[in-house]
Design an enzyme around this catalytic site. Structure first.
Site, mmCIF file in Angstrom:
data_model
loop_
_atom_site.group_PDB
_atom_site.id
_atom_site.type_symbol
_atom_site.label_atom_id
_atom_site.label_comp_id
_atom_site.label_asym_id
_atom_site.label_seq_id
_atom_site.Cartn_x
_atom_site.Cartn_y
_atom_site.Cartn_z
ATOM 1 N N LYS A 39 -14.501 -29.456 -66.643
ATOM 2 C CA LYS A 39 -14.671 -28.016 -66.383
ATOM 3 C C LYS A 39 -13.419 -27.474 -65.698
ATOM 4 C CE LYS A 39 -17.092 -29.121 -62.070
ATOM 5 N NZ LYS A 39 -18.427 -29.253 -61.462
ATOM 6 N N ARG A 133 -29.732 -25.175 -55.683
ATOM 7 C CA ARG A 133 -28.750 -24.350 -56.375
ATOM 8 C C ARG A 133 -29.077 -24.268 -57.852
ATOM 9 N NH1 ARG A 133 -22.620 -26.618 -57.165
ATOM 10 N NH2 ARG A 133 -23.768 -27.947 -58.596
ATOM 11 N N TYR A 261 6.726 -11.198 -44.323
ATOM 12 C CA TYR A 261 5.771 -10.151 -43.959
ATOM 13 C C TYR A 261 5.152 -10.440 -42.595
ATOM 14 C CZ TYR A 261 5.882 -8.404 -48.756
ATOM 15 O OH TYR A 261 6.271 -7.872 -49.949
ATOM 16 N N MET A 309 3.434 -13.354 -52.356
ATOM 17 C CA MET A 309 2.800 -13.454 -53.669
ATOM 18 C C MET A 309 3.603 -14.334 -54.624
ATOM 19 S SD MET A 309 1.776 -10.438 -56.351
ATOM 20 C CE MET A 309 0.678 -9.619 -55.213
HETATM 21 C C1 LIG Z 1 -18.729 -30.553 -61.160
HETATM 22 C C2 LIG Z 1 -19.926 -31.343 -61.456
HETATM 23 C C3 LIG Z 1 -19.830 -32.730 -61.586
HETATM 24 C C4 LIG Z 1 -18.566 -33.501 -61.274
HETATM 25 O O1 LIG Z 1 -18.510 -33.644 -59.872
HETATM 26 P P1 LIG Z 1 -17.284 -34.405 -59.174
HETATM 27 O O2 LIG Z 1 -17.687 -34.525 -57.761
HETATM 28 O O3 LIG Z 1 -16.117 -33.489 -59.362
HETATM 29 O O4 LIG Z 1 -17.116 -35.674 -59.874
HETATM 30 C C5 LIG Z 1 -20.959 -33.414 -61.968
HETATM 31 N N1 LIG Z 1 -22.121 -32.783 -62.201
HETATM 32 C C6 LIG Z 1 -22.256 -31.445 -62.059
HETATM 33 C C7 LIG Z 1 -23.578 -30.811 -62.329
HETATM 34 C C8 LIG Z 1 -21.171 -30.682 -61.669
HETATM 35 O O5 LIG Z 1 -21.304 -29.365 -61.525
#
Ligand SMILES: *Cc1c(COP(=O)(O)O)cnc(C)c1O
Length: 369
Positions: A39, A133, A261, A309
């Site tokens: 992801k 969650r 800045y 920036m």
């Molecule tokens: C991001 C995620 C993972 C991977 O987690 P890591 O700690 O980065 O290995 C696994 N399962 C779910 C549901 C996630 O959202």
């Protein structure tokens, strides 16, 4: 270094061999299958490249959040099973089916939408194992399992897996780990009692894969570990990123010169200041101003004043041998003493994940196999 010195701009180098090596290291900790979670553009390292490198190291599955995140993997010709676990119930499940994407199911809305628009889809039922969650609440689990069994019986879906996620796996021994494992085992029993036979049951992400064999089940979903991040701090994984930038200008300044800045930094002595063409728009956290260091000619040099920036000033020191065009290493694997993304995370009071996923598209990227 000599090659980098010729590069006229900031470069983010991505060491894909490190990803492959990390997967091998992690695989040695579990007998289960490994799903590479790619992801957020493969944690900022390039999604398709990281996926390929992970497969080379032994990952047999790929995982993403949305269906959109799965598309580039199929477009690149990757044929491994892909699981997408974060979609609204009106997502384009038909497209997901066309791309042969497995889907996470947190509740009845998703189940019914998938069963009616994408018949035949392989789903993974999601149980909330303590995150508060995502995933079905335990009170709704039995109903979800029975509805899924019914849809399966009607040939509309196939329940390929059950999944959970642990909130405190980076702290081995935290009581939430045992609670999460117990709840997951309960969820699996309920699913089986409802007549489901999920071949995959997966709870562990990177930290639990490395520290908690009781959480392993049939598969681990590993994201951070692919790119060298071990939140549990127990295993040496290899960071894969090196960010360098050339010194654009160097100036000599007298003591008392204020920089940047807000004038948050003032030279205590006469010194030489270098300018690098990287700032918070590139992903350097502004909060690290006043603490961060970079690596110039084999020595640490502090950032002077606020990170802007597009640019950052570095105090090279009065005796510096650096010249304009020389490469500055902002972070790397740390082998030679250069800062790491873990250190940048500490300077910015955050975690490495946020540093690596926050690097901007403006950076020129060079992947090495
Ligand atoms: C991001 C995620 C993972 C991977 O987690 P890591 O700690 O980065 O290995 C696994 N399962 C779910 C549901 C996630 O959202």
């Amino acid at each position: 270094m000599s090659v980098l010195a010729l590069l006229p701009q900031a470069i983010l180098r991505i060491d894909l061999a490190a990803v492959t090596a990390n997967v091998r290291t992690i695989k040695a900790h579990t007998a289960g299958e490994l799903m590479a979670v790619v992801k957020a553009d493969g944690f900022g390292h390039g999604q398709v490249d990281v996926a390929r490198a992970a497969v080379a190291g032994g990952a047999t599955r790929l995982g993403v959040t949305s269906i959109d995140e799965a598309r580039p993997l199929r477009a690149a010709g990757l044929t491994q099973p892909i699981l997408s676990w974060l979609n609204p119930p009106d997502a384009d499940f038909t497209a997901a089916a066309r791309l042969d994407i497995e889907l996470g199911v947190p509740g009845l809305d998703h189940l019914h939408a998938i069963a009616s628009t994408a018949p035949g889809t392989r789903v993974h039922l999601q149980l909330d194992t303590g995150m508060g969650r995502d995933g079905a609440e335990p009170a709704h689990w039995d109903q979800l399992c029975h509805a899924a069994r019914q849809a399966e019986h009607q040939g509309r879906i196939r329940v390929a897996g059950i999944m959970g996620h642990l909130p405190c796996a980076d702290r081995p021994g935290h009581p939430a780990n045992a609670r999460g494992r117990d709840r997951f085992a309960w969820g699996l029993r309920v699913a089986r009692a409802a007549g489901l036979r999920p071949a995959d049951h997966h709870l562990a992400a990177t930290a639990a894969t490395l520290t908690d064999p009781l959480a392993h089940h049939t598969m681990s979903r590993v994201g951070a570990g692919l790119v060298g991040i071990d939140e549990s701090g127990t295993v040496r994984l290899r960071p894969a990123l090196t960010l360098t930038a050339p010194l654009v200008t160097i100036r000599s300044v007298p003591a008392g010169t204020a920089v940047g800045y807000g004038h948050t930094w003032t030279a205590r002595r006469a010194t030489r200041l270098g300018l690098i063409p990287l700032g918070y728009a590139d992903g350097l956290p502004r909060l690290a101003s006043g603490r961060a260091e970079v690596w110039v000619g084999g020595a640490r040099c502090p950032v002077a004043g606020r990170i802007s920036m597009d640019m950052t000033v570095v105090d090279l020191g009065p005796g510096t041998a650096a010249s304009v065009g020389d490469p500055v290493t902002v972070f790397g694997p740390g082998d030679d003493g250069e800062p790491t993304t873990a250190q940048w995370a500490a300077w910015a009071e955050t975690l490495e994940h946020e540093i690596v996923t926050g690097l901007s598209a403006r950076l020129h990227r060079r992947s090495t196999p």
